[in-house]
Design a protein around this motif. Structure first.
Motif, PDB file in Angstrom:
ATOM      1  N   GLU A  70     107.171  24.421 -31.687  1.00  0.00           N
ATOM      2  CA  GLU A  70     107.431  25.114 -30.430  1.00  0.00           C
ATOM      3  C   GLU A  70     108.805  25.788 -30.452  1.00  0.00           C
ATOM      4  O   GLU A  70     108.967  26.899 -29.929  1.00  0.00           O
ATOM      5  CB  GLU A  70     107.337  24.123 -29.272  1.00  0.00           C
ATOM      6  CG  GLU A  70     105.905  23.674 -29.001  1.00  0.00           C
ATOM      7  CD  GLU A  70     105.811  22.637 -27.894  1.00  0.00           C
ATOM      8  OE1 GLU A  70     104.778  22.622 -27.187  1.00  0.00           O
ATOM      9  OE2 GLU A  70     106.764  21.832 -27.743  1.00  0.00           O
ATOM     10  N   ARG A  71     109.782  25.141 -31.087  1.00  0.00           N
ATOM     11  CA  ARG A  71     111.097  25.784 -31.204  1.00  0.00           C
ATOM     12  C   ARG A  71     111.031  27.025 -32.087  1.00  0.00           C
ATOM     13  O   ARG A  71     111.634  28.055 -31.778  1.00  0.00           O
ATOM     14  CB  ARG A  71     112.100  24.785 -31.783  1.00  0.00           C
ATOM     15  CG  ARG A  71     112.561  23.720 -30.797  1.00  0.00           C
ATOM     16  CD  ARG A  71     113.816  23.020 -31.308  1.00  0.00           C
ATOM     17  NE  ARG A  71     113.587  22.347 -32.581  1.00  0.00           N
ATOM     18  CZ  ARG A  71     113.158  21.087 -32.682  1.00  0.00           C
ATOM     19  NH1 ARG A  71     112.902  20.373 -31.581  1.00  0.00           N
ATOM     20  NH2 ARG A  71     112.989  20.544 -33.881  1.00  0.00           N
ATOM     21  N   ASP A  72     110.286  26.909 -33.199  1.00  0.00           N
ATOM     22  CA  ASP A  72     110.163  28.060 -34.101  1.00  0.00           C
ATOM     23  C   ASP A  72     109.490  29.239 -33.418  1.00  0.00           C
ATOM     24  O   ASP A  72     109.862  30.400 -33.639  1.00  0.00           O
ATOM     25  CB  ASP A  72     109.363  27.668 -35.348  1.00  0.00           C
ATOM     26  CG  ASP A  72     110.140  26.742 -36.271  1.00  0.00           C
ATOM     27  OD1 ASP A  72     111.379  26.702 -36.146  1.00  0.00           O
ATOM     28  OD2 ASP A  72     109.507  26.055 -37.108  1.00  0.00           O
ATOM     29  N   LEU A  73     108.463  28.955 -32.600  1.00  0.00           N
ATOM     30  CA  LEU A  73     107.718  30.020 -31.932  1.00  0.00           C
ATOM     31  C   LEU A  73     108.379  30.468 -30.629  1.00  0.00           C
ATOM     32  O   LEU A  73     108.078  31.549 -30.111  1.00  0.00           O
ATOM     33  CB  LEU A  73     106.284  29.547 -31.638  1.00  0.00           C
ATOM     34  CG  LEU A  73     105.401  29.284 -32.854  1.00  0.00           C
ATOM     35  CD1 LEU A  73     104.054  28.710 -32.416  1.00  0.00           C
ATOM     36  CD2 LEU A  73     105.177  30.567 -33.655  1.00  0.00           C
ATOM     37  N   GLY A  74     109.232  29.606 -30.100  1.00  0.00           N
ATOM     38  CA  GLY A  74     109.889  29.944 -28.833  1.00  0.00           C
ATOM     39  C   GLY A  74     108.959  29.844 -27.656  1.00  0.00           C
ATOM     40  O   GLY A  74     109.176  30.518 -26.626  1.00  0.00           O
ATOM     41  N   GLU A  75     107.931  29.040 -27.776  1.00  0.00           N
ATOM     42  CA  GLU A  75     106.946  28.893 -26.706  1.00  0.00           C
ATOM     43  C   GLU A  75     106.493  27.442 -26.607  1.00  0.00           C
ATOM     44  O   GLU A  75     106.484  26.705 -27.606  1.00  0.00           O
ATOM     45  CB  GLU A  75     105.707  29.768 -26.971  1.00  0.00           C
ATOM     46  CG  GLU A  75     105.976  31.259 -27.015  1.00  0.00           C
ATOM     47  CD  GLU A  75     106.327  31.839 -25.649  1.00  0.00           C
ATOM     48  OE1 GLU A  75     106.098  31.141 -24.629  1.00  0.00           O
ATOM     49  OE2 GLU A  75     106.831  32.973 -25.611  1.00  0.00           O
ATOM     50  N   THR A  76     106.077  27.059 -25.409  1.00  0.00           N
ATOM     51  CA  THR A  76     105.470  25.745 -25.215  1.00  0.00           C
ATOM     52  C   THR A  76     103.980  25.857 -25.514  1.00  0.00           C
ATOM     53  O   THR A  76     103.293  26.737 -24.968  1.00  0.00           O
ATOM     54  CB  THR A  76     105.670  25.256 -23.763  1.00  0.00           C
ATOM     55  OG1 THR A  76     107.068  25.152 -23.499  1.00  0.00           O
ATOM     56  CG2 THR A  76     105.018  23.900 -23.547  1.00  0.00           C
ATOM     57  N   LEU A  77     103.475  24.977 -26.357  1.00  0.00           N
ATOM     58  CA  LEU A  77     102.088  25.064 -26.799  1.00  0.00           C
ATOM     59  C   LEU A  77     101.168  24.085 -26.089  1.00  0.00           C
ATOM     60  O   LEU A  77      99.942  24.312 -26.029  1.00  0.00           O
ATOM     61  CB  LEU A  77     102.022  24.822 -28.315  1.00  0.00           C
ATOM     62  CG  LEU A  77     102.828  25.801 -29.175  1.00  0.00           C
ATOM     63  CD1 LEU A  77     102.777  25.394 -30.645  1.00  0.00           C
ATOM     64  CD2 LEU A  77     102.317  27.225 -29.010  1.00  0.00           C
ATOM     65  N   PHE A  78     101.715  22.987 -25.572  1.00  0.00           N
ATOM     66  CA  PHE A  78     100.886  21.974 -24.908  1.00  0.00           C
ATOM     67  C   PHE A  78     101.481  21.593 -23.554  1.00  0.00           C
ATOM     68  O   PHE A  78     102.707  21.604 -23.366  1.00  0.00           O
ATOM     69  CB  PHE A  78     100.783  20.703 -25.769  1.00  0.00           C
ATOM     70  CG  PHE A  78     100.023  20.892 -27.055  1.00  0.00           C
ATOM     71  CD1 PHE A  78      98.629  20.913 -27.060  1.00  0.00           C
ATOM     72  CD2 PHE A  78     100.705  21.048 -28.251  1.00  0.00           C
ATOM     73  CE1 PHE A  78      97.934  21.086 -28.235  1.00  0.00           C
ATOM     74  CE2 PHE A  78     100.011  21.215 -29.438  1.00  0.00           C
ATOM     75  CZ  PHE A  78      98.614  21.246 -29.434  1.00  0.00           C
ATOM     76  N   GLU A  79     100.589  21.252 -22.663  1.00  0.00           N
ATOM     77  CA  GLU A  79     100.977  20.670 -21.395  1.00  0.00           C
ATOM     78  C   GLU A  79     100.560  19.211 -21.390  1.00  0.00           C
ATOM     79  O   GLU A  79      99.416  18.883 -21.765  1.00  0.00           O
ATOM     80  CB  GLU A  79     100.306  21.399 -20.224  1.00  0.00           C
ATOM     81  CG  GLU A  79     100.785  22.825 -20.028  1.00  0.00           C
ATOM     82  CD  GLU A  79     100.071  23.518 -18.870  1.00  0.00           C
ATOM     83  OE1 GLU A  79      99.070  22.946 -18.368  1.00  0.00           O
ATOM     84  OE2 GLU A  79     100.490  24.617 -18.498  1.00  0.00           O
ATOM     85  N   ARG A  80     101.464  18.323 -21.023  1.00  0.00           N
ATOM     86  CA  ARG A  80     101.155  16.904 -20.973  1.00  0.00           C
ATOM     87  C   ARG A  80     100.727  16.524 -19.551  1.00  0.00           C
ATOM     88  O   ARG A  80     101.328  16.970 -18.574  1.00  0.00           O
ATOM     89  CB  ARG A  80     102.376  16.068 -21.361  1.00  0.00           C
ATOM     90  CG  ARG A  80     102.702  16.025 -22.843  1.00  0.00           C
ATOM     91  CD  ARG A  80     103.360  17.305 -23.314  1.00  0.00           C
ATOM     92  NE  ARG A  80     103.915  17.174 -24.683  1.00  0.00           N
ATOM     93  CZ  ARG A  80     104.408  18.180 -25.357  1.00  0.00           C
ATOM     94  NH1 ARG A  80     104.420  19.413 -24.819  1.00  0.00           N
ATOM     95  NH2 ARG A  80     104.890  17.984 -26.568  1.00  0.00           N
ATOM     96  N   ASN A  81      99.697  15.703 -19.506  1.00  0.00           N
ATOM     97  CA  ASN A  81      99.273  15.163 -18.211  1.00  0.00           C
ATOM     98  C   ASN A  81      98.810  13.726 -18.412  1.00  0.00           C
ATOM     99  O   ASN A  81      98.795  13.214 -19.534  1.00  0.00           O
ATOM    100  CB  ASN A  81      98.173  16.021 -17.571  1.00  0.00           C
ATOM    101  CG  ASN A  81      96.970  16.208 -18.495  1.00  0.00           C
ATOM    102  OD1 ASN A  81      96.517  15.252 -19.116  1.00  0.00           O
ATOM    103  ND2 ASN A  81      96.456  17.436 -18.571  1.00  0.00           N
ATOM    104  N   GLY A  82      98.409  13.086 -17.354  1.00  0.00           N
ATOM    105  CA  GLY A  82      98.052  11.676 -17.429  1.00  0.00           C
ATOM    106  C   GLY A  82      96.848  11.398 -18.309  1.00  0.00           C
ATOM    107  O   GLY A  82      96.701  10.293 -18.855  1.00  0.00           O
TER     108      GLY A  82
END
Length: 306
Positions: free
Chosen positions: A40-52
């Motif tokens: 995610e740092r390399d791409l500069g984007e968040t790839l996943f959303e965490r949920n319960g």
């Protein structure tokens, strides 16, 4: 971005879980998490959303997923290709060959080779000796079969010697006894083939050494055309022995011994560039030649002759 990051990303996306992705990759969950964070740092984007209930791809992650899968698939195909080449399920063999060798010798060699390694793609390029040598020097072919040459950049492995034989039609007077002197041969209509070939120089040399001026009837471009003329009784010819085996077996031509001369012969060799790393398909070809002609081919080492 590295392979470990991509593999972790695809596995998390597939399982919707970091822990299950870690199990499939035989890694710890913190290691998978670290890889995703690094990606995610390399791409500069968040790839996943965490949920319960686990994790799900973001819009950016969904967009990136097919490309990640494609990259892993291409890599696996590359690995499969290497395995195939190691096992000779696939590969290429580019051969250069003298015309006579390609017509009368190479078919039997390649029949054995191709039946053993059906996945290898073979191409054959023919020409005169100088042309074939240049093919090898220019790396247009992996190796070649032609008359023995000496060159500082070339490895030469002699394979066999091809004799010249005098042939006549079965009804010719020479065929009754199967013998003739070079003087008698000089008085018969002689049919020559391929004036520019090294065979032609050998034939002319036989007569010149014995002070005989041959009676030239005609010159043809090919050995096959020359044999047909002799079969029809138009004259006699000196031909490479390897080109006449079929006609001798069928009784279409007769072999005549010339009693007072030593008929010339031409040495045929395998040639290839020095200091080249050969693919396994080429090494396998070397190995078969070594087995077939009982010779040592240096770069066949490491493959078992079959």
């Amino acid at each position: 971005m590295d392979l470990g990051q991509i593999e972790a990303f695809v596995q998390v996306a597939q399982h919707h879980s970091f822990s299950k992705a870690a199990e499939s990759l035989f890694l710890t969950q913190p290691s998978v998490t670290a890889r995703i964070q690094s990606l995610e740092r390399d791409l500069g984007e968040t790839l996943f959303e965490r949920n319960g209930r686990g994790v799900r791809l973001t819009e950016m992650g969904s967009s990136f997923l097919p490309f990640a899968r494609r990259a892993l698939k291409a890599l696996q195909e590359g690995r499969d290709a290497l395995d195939g080449m190691r096992n000779l399920d696939i590969g290429t063999l580019k051969l250069g060959s003298a015309l006579t060798v390609s017509t009368y010798v190479l078919p039997k060699i390649l029949k054995r080779y191709c039946s053993t390694y059906p996945g290898v793609e073979v191409s054959v390029h023919t020409g005169r000796s100088e042309q074939v040598l240049q093919m090898v020097l220019s790396d247009d072919v992996h190796c070649a079969l032609e008359r023995t040459v000496h060159h500082p950049e070339i490895v030469t492995v002699p394979l066999y010697e091809d004799d010249l034989v005098l042939v006549a039609a079965p009804q010719h007077r020479f065929a009754r006894n199967g013998v003739a002197t070079i003087e008698e041969v000089g008085r018969e209509p002689l049919i020559l083939f391929d004036k520019g070939s090294s065979y032609n120089a050998l034939i002319q040399g036989v007569f010149r050494q014995h002070g005989v001026v041959p009676h030239m009837l005609m010159e043809l471009d090919t050995i096959e055309a020359t044999k047909k003329m002799v079969e029809e009784g138009l004259g006699i010819a000196m031909l490479p022995k390897v080109s006449t085996e079929r006609e001798f077996e069928m009784g279409l031509l007769a072999s005549i011994a010339v009693t007072n001369v030593v008929m010339p012969r031409r040495q045929i060799s395998l040639i290839y560039r020095k200091n080249r790393k050969h693919m396994r398909a080429v090494q396998a070809f070397f190995s078969q030649l070594a087995d077939l002609y009982t010779v040592a081919v240096p770069d066949a080492a490491g493959l078992v002759a079959v």
